[in-house]
Design an enzyme around this catalytic site. Structure first.
Site, PDB file in Angstrom:
ATOM      1  N   HIS A 182      -6.951   7.373  -0.637  1.00  0.00           N
ATOM      2  CA  HIS A 182      -5.602   6.810  -0.530  1.00  0.00           C
ATOM      3  C   HIS A 182      -5.478   5.922   0.705  1.00  0.00           C
ATOM      4  CE1 HIS A 182      -1.229   6.668  -1.069  1.00  0.00           C
ATOM      5  NE2 HIS A 182      -1.141   6.817   0.237  1.00  0.00           N
ATOM      6  N   ALA A 184       4.012  -0.206  -1.934  1.00  0.00           N
ATOM      7  CA  ALA A 184       4.016  -0.717  -3.303  1.00  0.00           C
ATOM      8  C   ALA A 184       5.399  -0.562  -3.936  1.00  0.00           C
ATOM      9  CB  ALA A 184       2.966   0.017  -4.135  1.00  0.00           C
ATOM     10  N   HIS A 221       0.840  -1.198   0.000  1.00  0.00           N
ATOM     11  CA  HIS A 221       0.000   0.000   0.000  1.00  0.00           C
ATOM     12  C   HIS A 221       0.875   1.248   0.000  1.00  0.00           C
ATOM     13  CE1 HIS A 221      -2.524   2.923   2.576  1.00  0.00           C
ATOM     14  NE2 HIS A 221      -2.889   3.055   1.319  1.00  0.00           N
ATOM     15  N   SER A 222       0.575   2.195  -0.878  1.00  0.00           N
ATOM     16  CA  SER A 222       1.286   3.472  -0.911  1.00  0.00           C
ATOM     17  C   SER A 222       2.783   3.238  -1.159  1.00  0.00           C
ATOM     18  CB  SER A 222       1.022   4.239   0.387  1.00  0.00           C
ATOM     19  OG  SER A 222       1.482   5.568   0.302  1.00  0.00           O
ATOM     20  N   VAL A 223       3.658   3.730  -0.279  1.00  0.00           N
ATOM     21  CA  VAL A 223       5.091   3.475  -0.488  1.00  0.00           C
ATOM     22  C   VAL A 223       5.414   1.997  -0.321  1.00  0.00           C
ATOM     23  CG1 VAL A 223       5.879   3.810   1.899  1.00  0.00           C
ATOM     24  CG2 VAL A 223       7.399   4.371   0.008  1.00  0.00           C
TER      25      VAL A 223
END
Length: 304
Positions: free
Chosen positions: A289, A112, A108-110
């Site tokens: 997000h 990824a 998720h987010s960073v």
């Protein structure tokens, strides 16, 4: 199904490990690895991983916090870099994996971006089958709405991580009562009745100085490292194509950390480079997000 301290890694961390309830004799269950976004606390993802287990009871689920994001971490724990986080994730995954074990890895987010780096590590043990990149900040994070603000804050206040961590600790740990701090967090985040776990998680985050310091320290590096880098994306795409790995993107159309331009460029680039049968790109306005705050169950049922 609770977050627990993990003591078998070089760097301090916690994990959430859910064993499969449906098994096939003679073979290991697929290992679903979940890498959180910044701040990297697993407490935010407990509900989400629980629903993921209910939907896929034949998977073993392994959520791994960022290094340093565990309650037993010392208050003087240093800020770990993005590469530290990548190496940390590989180490913990290898403790649960084995040669040829099927791995589904999502971030998720960073998280990824860390997933992409983990996949390219020559030290990773196992056979990656699918990669999931959820509201991914894998390129040009500094050009997003929040990235622009973060970059400006770091420019004007270089020691931002240390300043904010001290203020947060004094304000939320020493000045405010637990009940009042939860009330403020709830109102600020708009959690409502479905976001109780997010309120508790955020209070844990804000009352531990080392968590805030680690989070903002990592964010500063994200602004510098996660920029335009098609060469890196090519390496990741080639790795997936050579190994028959499926790639799934889940974008939020109202993401404050991923600009619409970045989302379009990534989508078009991957559609041109990846075989259609191995690529899925979902774009939705139904989740933000930080979908785990109030939309965890919906996201799992709709997309995972």
């Amino acid at each position: 199904m609770t977050v627990k301290e993990y003591t078998k890694s070089k760097l301090p961390c916690s994990i959430l490990n859910i064993k499969p309830t449906v098994t096939k004799s003679g073979e290991d269950a697929p290992l679903l690895v979940w890498i959180p976004g910044n701040p990297g606390l697993l407490y935010y993802y407990q509900e989400m991983l629980h629903h993921l287990h209910l939907k896929h009871p034949d998977w073993e689920i392994l959520g791994i916090s960022h290094a340093g994001m565990t309650l037993n971490a010392h208050s003087n724990t240093p800020i770990f870099s993005l590469q530290d986080q990548v190496d940390h994730q590989v180490e913990v995954i290898n403790n649960f994996s084995c040669k040829n074990r099927k791995i589904i890895i999502m971030g998720h987010s960073v998280g990824a971006y860390i997933v992409q780096k983990v996949c390219l590590s020559n030290k990773l043990v196992g056979s990656v089958q699918k990669v999931g990149l959820v509201t991914p900040t894998v390129m040009d994070i500094h050009t997003s709405e929040m990235g622009i603000k973060m970059t400006a804050a770091l420019r004007y206040i270089p020691p931002l991580a240390h300043v904010v961590s001290l203020f947060s600790y004094i304000f939320f740990y020493w000045i405010l009562s637990e009940g009042f701090s939860r009330f403020i967090i709830d109102k600020f985040m708009g959690c409502g009745s479905t976001g109780y776990q997010a309120v508790l998680s955020t209070r844990i985050f804000l009352t531990h100085r080392q968590f805030v310091r680690q989070s903002l320290g990592l964010a500063a590096q994200e602004m510098e490292e996660i920029t335009t880098n098609w060469e890196f994306q090519d390496r990741f795409i080639n790795y997936c194509e050579e190994n028959g790995i499926s790639i799934w993107f889940l974008f939020s159309s109202n993401d404050h950390w991923v600009s619409g331009k970045t989302r379009s460029h990534l989508s078009d680039y991957y559609k041109d480079k990846v075989k259609q049968e191995r690529l899925k790109i979902d774009v939705t306005d139904k989740i933000p997000h930080s979908f785990v705050v109030k939309h965890a169950e919906y996201a799992i049922n709709a997309f995972f």
